[in-house]
Design an enzyme around this catalytic site. Structure first.
Site, PDB file in Angstrom:
ATOM      1  N   GLU A  63      26.894 -11.800  27.127  1.00 36.16           N
ATOM      2  CA  GLU A  63      27.472 -12.514  28.136  1.00 36.16           C
ATOM      3  C   GLU A  63      27.656 -11.625  29.616  1.00 36.16           C
ATOM      4  OE1 GLU A  63      28.443 -12.612  25.250  1.00 36.16           O
ATOM      5  OE2 GLU A  63      28.514 -14.606  24.388  1.00 36.16           O
ATOM      6  N   LYS A  76      36.247 -28.469  24.628  1.00 33.34           N
ATOM      7  CA  LYS A  76      34.892 -29.098  23.933  1.00 33.34           C
ATOM      8  C   LYS A  76      35.054 -30.412  23.999  1.00 33.34           C
ATOM      9  CE  LYS A  76      32.162 -28.577  19.845  1.00 33.34           C
ATOM     10  NZ  LYS A  76      31.887 -28.035  18.537  1.00 33.34           N
TER      11      LYS A  76
END
Ligand SMILES: Cc1ncc(C[n+]2csc(CCOP(=O)(O)OP(=O)(O)O)c2C)c(N)n1
Ligand SMILES: [Mg+2]
Lengths: 164, 592
Positions: free
Chosen positions: B70, B182
């Site tokens: 990342e 989420k």
């Protein structure tokens, strides 16, 4: 120099930590910090008492202004202002002499006794930080059981006002 | 509130199909990115962003680039942004995904690069419960973003994204993180989506136009100078102010220098350009800073690597400073004429004011000043001892410059090689020199080059690196193969953490504590095992030929491992805490 910075900011989760984080990250001093919602529920108002040279205070106000959540701010000390702090003091008040003496002191400082037991007075006092300090100094150390101070808040004198 | 309740068709209007689109949070993100004109998303999947990845699946408007770490996603997006001026977009998962991204976010923050980082978060009901892969992303990134958000509902998603892009790209740009729980992207919860065309924030209105009074003062001061100096920084590049800068500087005929971040805004080959200033700046640039009577700072922030000891900084100068960020002005150095505004807008206004004033610079004084500057230049502070035996690192950069006609995109890592690239590659255009100046992040170069190559598919992209730095994101060689990125990696392999070794030589009596790189991989075979071309170059005579051959391989990544002089140092050098006039030249130059 001591400065009082008044800030209007978005009433968002996390806004307080952005301000507090800025002060610790940049090593600025915070003497006190108070915050509460305003009459406009989308805004909260914060008052920070800080110390620093003119240069440091200028940086503090610029860096605060840079925070996206800060809508407006003013350094109250740039002109006339009124400063107030609230203090609650619990004292051991046993025996007639002590009880009369603390009542008298509270009166002199225009405080109020807001809770009483046969051994305790709880006194409420507002004023500038100096005045609150003076009151504490006038009490014997042994009598002081607990002191709570709100930190200062303030407002400009006259026409000057911090509004959106 | 359910999505259905929100949607009320207006009965007397012709129903437009577009009004009826109902999207999930994941789909809103993808549709928003399309509407915002985003081409690339650099990212890495994980549990908290799976709904978003599912929404990305099977569409072709947004290209998702799968990195191998990342940190590389953020640097790649950053390289994309630096080389185009458009915001870079990153997508990472919660927990380790976002913590891995933090170095890249901080890198972008220090150099004011516009990024929008989307991070997954655990579902709302789990927040604060130490759930699997939960970290306080908003808290962790707060000190290294321009702003960040936690999205609290699917309904506010589009608006928050719009705000994020707006904040990242306007004023002084910077990274903005959007943390997305989420369940906000739940595919079963669909609502109306309308692209928010506009956004306004009452608390954020960057000043673009300079104050006319300040502009007049600045022009008066600038025209009264006898020994003027112009010092520019990354702000000129970020604001696309190069054209206005060149117009004004040519009109004035004044000498100009640049910080590491500003290189290329003013052509590096122009005679008015004195080279970079600061710790490893040229003798002429630093001496002119020290002796000038008017300093004109443009989009620069008086960083300590640039100013040296503030006590000795430009002792005789009155200072004019243009910056879009009021907090940059008089932060480190008190200035006389501050102008808050966007560089090209202010410079254009200044040029107009100069033309209208009918006044000219003091040509006589200027001629004398240039005479003095030419004497400093005659020291040739960047000359170095050539060798037939061992490859001098400087000569590799000079060869790279020749082979690419001075027109490549050059990214770099951090260390000596970075300084040599900055000193010896003369950048004539902005957005060509891509490096981590503020944070100094080793590992930046290769992923940044990926972002640059995606943005400029046909362009020549070189990554100048060291054997230390390249190993900090070497895994991206795999990404480069997957996407066919023909980057040329120029590894100046001195078997040392060279910049560390240099400081240990100068300031620690040669106690080389942990600065020697042992057990290095065979970079040629490493490159080959990743499916690329590797070359090792050991003789000075082979340097230029190897670079030519590498650039002829137009569709291949080539890893050029140059075995360079182990103990070469970067000169000139101002020790930390010293003034501009206290430079060390290379031992040979010091005698000259
Ligand atoms: C992530 C990170 N860790 C440590 C440093 C400190 N540092 C600066 S330069 C340098 C040495 C870099 O070595 P190399 O990549 O081989 O380049 P060279 O100086 O030899 O050209 C180090 C360790 C840094 N800038 N970034
Ligand atoms: Mg090295």
């Amino acid at each position: 120099m001591r400065h009082i910075i008044s800030i209007l900011m978005e009433n968002e989760a996390g806004a307080l930590s952005r301000v507090a984080g800025l002060f610790s990250a940049r090593n600025y001093n915070i003497e006190s910090l108070t915050v509460a919602p305003t009459d406009d529920p989308s805004l909260s108002r914060m008052t920070i008492v800080t110390r620093g040279s003119e240069h440091v205070i200028e940086q503090i106000t610029k860096q605060l202004n840079k925070l996206i959540d800060v809508v407006k701010l003013v350094d109250l000390c740039e002109a006339g202002y009124i400063e107030r702090e609230l203090m609650l003091v619990k004292v051991r008040a046993e025996g007639n002499d002590a009880r009369t003496e603390y009542k008298r002191l509270a009166d002199i400082f225009r405080g109020q006794i807001i809770d009483v037991t046969d051994r305790i007075y709880t006194i409420e006092l507002t004023g500038t930080g100096d005045k609150l300090d003076a009151f504490l100094a006038a009490l014997p150390d042994t009598a002081l059981l607990e002191v709570v101070r709100s930190g200062s808040t303030g407002i400009a004198r006259g026409e000057r006002s911090l509004k959106v | 509130m359910s999505g259905a309740a929100l949607h009320r068709p207006r009965s007397n209007e012709f129903p437009k199909e577009i009004d009826n689109v109902k999207l999930s949070g994941g789909e809103i993100i993808v549709q928003f990115l399309k509407d915002e004109g985003v081409e690339y998303v650099f990212g890495y999947p994980g549990g908290a962003v799976l709904h978003i990845y599912d929404a990305l699946y099977g569409q072709e408007d947004i290209r998702h680039v799968l990195v191998r770490h990342e940190q590389a996603a953020t640097h790649a997006a950053d390289g994309y942004a630096r080389s185009t001026g458009k915001p870079g977009v990153v997508l990472v998962t919660s927990g380790p995904g976002v913590t891995n991204a933090v170095t890249g976010i901080a890198t972008a923050h220090m150099d004011s690069i516009p990024l929008v980082v989307l991070s997954g978060q655990v579902p709302r009901p789990y927040i604060g419960s130490d759930a699997f892969q939960e970290v306080d992303a908003v808290g962790i990134t707060r000190p290294c973003v321009k702003h960040n958000f936690m999205v609290r509902s699917t309904e506010e998603l589009a608006e928050v994204l719009k705000k994020a892009f707006y904040i990242a790209t306007t004023g002084r740009p910077g990274p903005v993180l959007v943390d997305i729980p989420k369940d906000v992207t739940d595919p079963n919860y669909k609502i109306d989506y309308v692209y928010p065309e506009k956004v306004s924030l009452r608390s954020y209105n960057p000043t673009v136009k300079g104050h006319p009074k300040q502009i007049k003062k600045a022009v008066d001061l600038l025209l009264s100078a006898k020994r003027p100096m112009i010092y520019t920084g990354g702000g000129v590049v970020l604001s696309d102010g190069a054209k206005e800068l060149v117009d004004l500087v040519r009109k004035l005929g004044y000498p100009i220098t640049s910080t590491l971040m500003g290189l290329g805004a003013y052509p590096g080959t122009d005679p008015q350009f004195l080279g970079m200033l600061g710790m490893h700046g040229t003798y002429e640039a630093n001496m002119a800073m020290h002796e000038c009577d008017v300093l004109f700072a443009v989009g620069a922030r008086f960083d300590d690597r640039v100013t040296g000891n503030i006590e000795h900084f430009c002792p005789a100068a009155k200072i004019i400073h243009i910056d879009i960020d009021p907090a940059s002005i008089s932060k480190n150095v008190q200035v006389d004429v501050p102008i808050v505004g966007s560089v090209p807008v202010v410079l254009a206004d200044m040029l107009k004011a100069i033309e209208q004033s009918g006044r000219e610079p003091d040509r006589e004084a200027l001629a004398k000043w240039w005479e003095q500057i030419d004497q400093w230049r005659a020291k040739q502070c960047l000359a170095y001892r050539k060798s037939d035996e061992v490859i001098k690192p400087q000569s590799v950069i000079e060869a790279l410059y020749r082979v690419t006609g001075g027109d490549a995109f050059v990214t770099s890592d951090v260390g000596q090689h970075q300084m040599w690239a900055a000193q010896y590659y003369k950048f004539d255009k902005p957005r060509r020199w891509i490096n981590s100046g503020g944070l100094g992040t080793m590992g930046f170069g290769l992923p940044a080059a990926m972002g640059v190559q995606f943005a400029h598919p046909g362009a020549r992209v070189a990554c100048v690196t060291g054997e230390g730095s390249i190993q900090m994101n070497i895994q991206e060689l795999s990404t480069c193969l997957q996407y066919g990125l023909p980057i040329k990696i120029v590894n100046l392999n001195n078997r040392y953490l060279g910049m560390v070794r240099q400081w240990q030589e100068f300031f620690y009596e040669g106690r080389y504590s942990m600065s020697y790189m042992e057990s290095l991989p065979d970079f040629v075979r490493l490159a080959e095992s990743y499916g690329h071309v590797g070359m090792r170059i050991e003789r000075p005579a082979d340097v230029e030929g190897a670079l030519e051959e590498a650039f002829r391989l137009k569709d291949r990544l080539v890893f050029l491992d140059f075995i360079t002089d182990q103990t070469e140092n970067v000169y000139p050098m101002i020790e930390a805490g010293k003034g501009h006039h206290e430079m060390h030249l290379s031992p040979e130059r010091e005698l000259a």
